[in-house]
Scaffold this motif. Structure first.
Motif, PDB file in Angstrom:
ATOM      1  N   ALA A   1      13.020  60.813   1.330  1.00 22.61           N
ATOM      2  CA  ALA A   1      14.072  61.736   1.743  1.00 22.61           C
ATOM      3  C   ALA A   1      15.102  61.042   2.621  1.00 22.61           C
ATOM      4  O   ALA A   1      16.300  61.279   2.499  1.00 22.61           O
ATOM      5  N   ALA A   2      14.633  60.165   3.526  1.00 22.80           N
ATOM      6  CA  ALA A   2      15.554  59.494   4.458  1.00 22.80           C
ATOM      7  C   ALA A   2      16.549  58.608   3.732  1.00 22.80           C
ATOM      8  O   ALA A   2      17.716  58.515   4.130  1.00 22.80           O
ATOM      9  N   LEU A   3      16.102  57.958   2.653  1.00 23.40           N
ATOM     10  CA  LEU A   3      16.974  57.039   1.911  1.00 23.40           C
ATOM     11  C   LEU A   3      17.427  57.614   0.571  1.00 23.40           C
ATOM     12  O   LEU A   3      18.147  56.932  -0.164  1.00 23.40           O
ATOM     13  N   ARG A   4      17.018  58.822   0.256  1.00 17.89           N
ATOM     14  CA  ARG A   4      17.335  59.482  -1.023  1.00 17.89           C
ATOM     15  C   ARG A   4      16.946  58.580  -2.201  1.00 17.89           C
ATOM     16  O   ARG A   4      17.727  58.347  -3.113  1.00 17.89           O
ATOM     17  N   LEU A   5      15.721  58.089  -2.175  1.00 20.09           N
ATOM     18  CA  LEU A   5      15.265  57.150  -3.188  1.00 20.09           C
ATOM     19  C   LEU A   5      14.989  57.874  -4.509  1.00 20.09           C
ATOM     20  O   LEU A   5      14.504  59.001  -4.521  1.00 20.09           O
ATOM     21  N   PRO A   6      15.262  57.218  -5.627  1.00 23.67           N
ATOM     22  CA  PRO A   6      14.987  57.828  -6.930  1.00 23.67           C
ATOM     23  C   PRO A   6      13.482  57.933  -7.176  1.00 23.67           C
ATOM     24  O   PRO A   6      12.718  57.034  -6.830  1.00 23.67           O
ATOM     25  N   THR A   7      13.076  59.035  -7.787  1.00 24.17           N
ATOM     26  CA  THR A   7      11.669  59.296  -8.064  1.00 24.17           C
ATOM     27  C   THR A   7      11.507  59.755  -9.512  1.00 24.17           C
ATOM     28  O   THR A   7      12.480  59.996 -10.225  1.00 24.17           O
ATOM     29  N   PHE A   8      10.258  59.876  -9.929  1.00 24.85           N
ATOM     30  CA  PHE A   8       9.928  60.517 -11.199  1.00 24.85           C
ATOM     31  C   PHE A   8       8.558  61.148 -11.048  1.00 24.85           C
ATOM     32  O   PHE A   8       7.793  60.788 -10.152  1.00 24.85           O
ATOM     33  N   ARG A   9       8.242  62.082 -11.943  1.00 28.56           N
ATOM     34  CA  ARG A   9       6.953  62.760 -11.872  1.00 28.56           C
ATOM     35  C   ARG A   9       5.946  62.084 -12.785  1.00 28.56           C
ATOM     36  O   ARG A   9       6.226  61.778 -13.930  1.00 28.56           O
ATOM     37  N   SER A  10       4.767  61.838 -12.221  1.00 22.43           N
ATOM     38  CA  SER A  10       3.639  61.320 -12.984  1.00 22.43           C
ATOM     39  C   SER A  10       2.494  62.292 -12.779  1.00 22.43           C
ATOM     40  O   SER A  10       1.909  62.339 -11.697  1.00 22.43           O
TER      41      SER A  10
END
Length: 289
Positions: A236-245
């Motif tokens: 959240a602090a760096l708005r990093l890209p994610t994906f769902r596994s």
């Protein structure tokens, strides 16, 4: 006044929307999660009028999502920090970002890869020139809490990865672009003497639990720390890209090179050639003044 159905009084979604369902309220929470906790900083980041910002902060404080803490006297000024109740919203913020990256900014594909021209790529490269917040400290594989930036290094190479296998555990779900985490850790391990000789620190971060990471680090004899962002505070602090596994949010693979003043100097994303990225990270970090 908007009329509410009787069932809304006991509906968790309706109740939550009454607290944080406003556009500006969500963006205020986004910025506070990023470390912008003072009024003027929030107004600057959001481009929001002081009146509207004051109203949103007052509402969030009233609902105990935020806490006001004085940081200056004469005149008294306050910081706005997330309470435990507020920190419970961080996974919601990251999930909203993940949903938009996939379904609004993307084509709906579930993947650990990233579009070099997509929103996630833009956010990562916008980190260059910005400072990594002092918080959050994350649990490490040595059992302690650590900053994402090593305090005694000339620079820190921080690599985010989706998830390694756990010794003796079940295989990870097969998501395109997610494989290679064990290889990446081993390559950083093998290159560690060169990083150390250059006065550089290496730290890995994933959303795996501290225990999973500790088991893996012990099995692979890693000489550097792995940090657990299982509560998604760094994401959240760096708005990093994610994906769902499965049911879990995983970080997409990226590398940040951060100097001793906590400023991001380089960002490698997306990472598709892992061996080349490890060597590039070493060269870029070693070249910092």
């Amino acid at each position: 006044m908007t009329r509410r159905h009787q069932t809304d009084e006991t509906c968790g979604i309706a109740t939550a929307a009454g607290v944080v369902g406003d556009w500006w309220t969500l963006l205020v929470l986004r910025e506070i999660a990023r470390g912008h906790v003072r009024f003027d900083g929030l107004a600057h980041e959001l481009g929001l009028s002081r009146k509207v910002l004051s109203e949103r902060l007052a509402t969030l404080t009233e609902h105990q999502v935020l806490e006001r803490r004085p940081y200056q006297e004469r005149p008294t000024r306050h910081e706005y920090v997330l309470t435990e109740r507020g920190r419970g919203l961080i996974p919601v913020l990251v999930s909203l970002q993940d949903w938009a990256d996939r379904w609004v900014l993307g084509d709906g594909t579930l993947t650990g890869n990233a579009d070099p021209e997509g929103g996630g790529s833009a956010r990562v490269h916008q980190l260059v020139g910005t400072r990594v917040p002092e918080d959050p400290e994350l649990p490490g594989t040595d059992g302690g809490l650590h900053s994402t930036v090593a305090p005694d290094a000339r620079a820190t190479v921080l690599f985010a990865y989706p998830a390694t296998g756990v010794p003796g555990g079940p295989p990870r779900p097969d998501v395109p672009g997610a494989a290679g985490c064990t290889l990446e850790n081993r390559l950083f391990r093998d290159a560690w003497p060169r990083f150390e000789a250059a006065g550089l620190a290496v730290r890995g971060v994933s959303t795996q639990t501290p225990r999973e990471q500790a088991d893996f680090a012990r099995a692979e004899d890693l000489p550097f720390l792995l940090l657990s962002d299982d509560r998604l505070r760094l994401a959240a602090a760096l708005r990093l890209p994610t994906f769902r596994s499965g049911q879990d949010l995983r970080l997409k693979r990226l590398i940040l090179i951060v100097d001793a003043q906590r400023t991001v100097r380089h960002a490698l994303f997306p990472v598709t050639d892992i061996p080349a990225a490890v060597e590039e990270a070493l060269a870029l970090a070693a070249a910092l003044p």
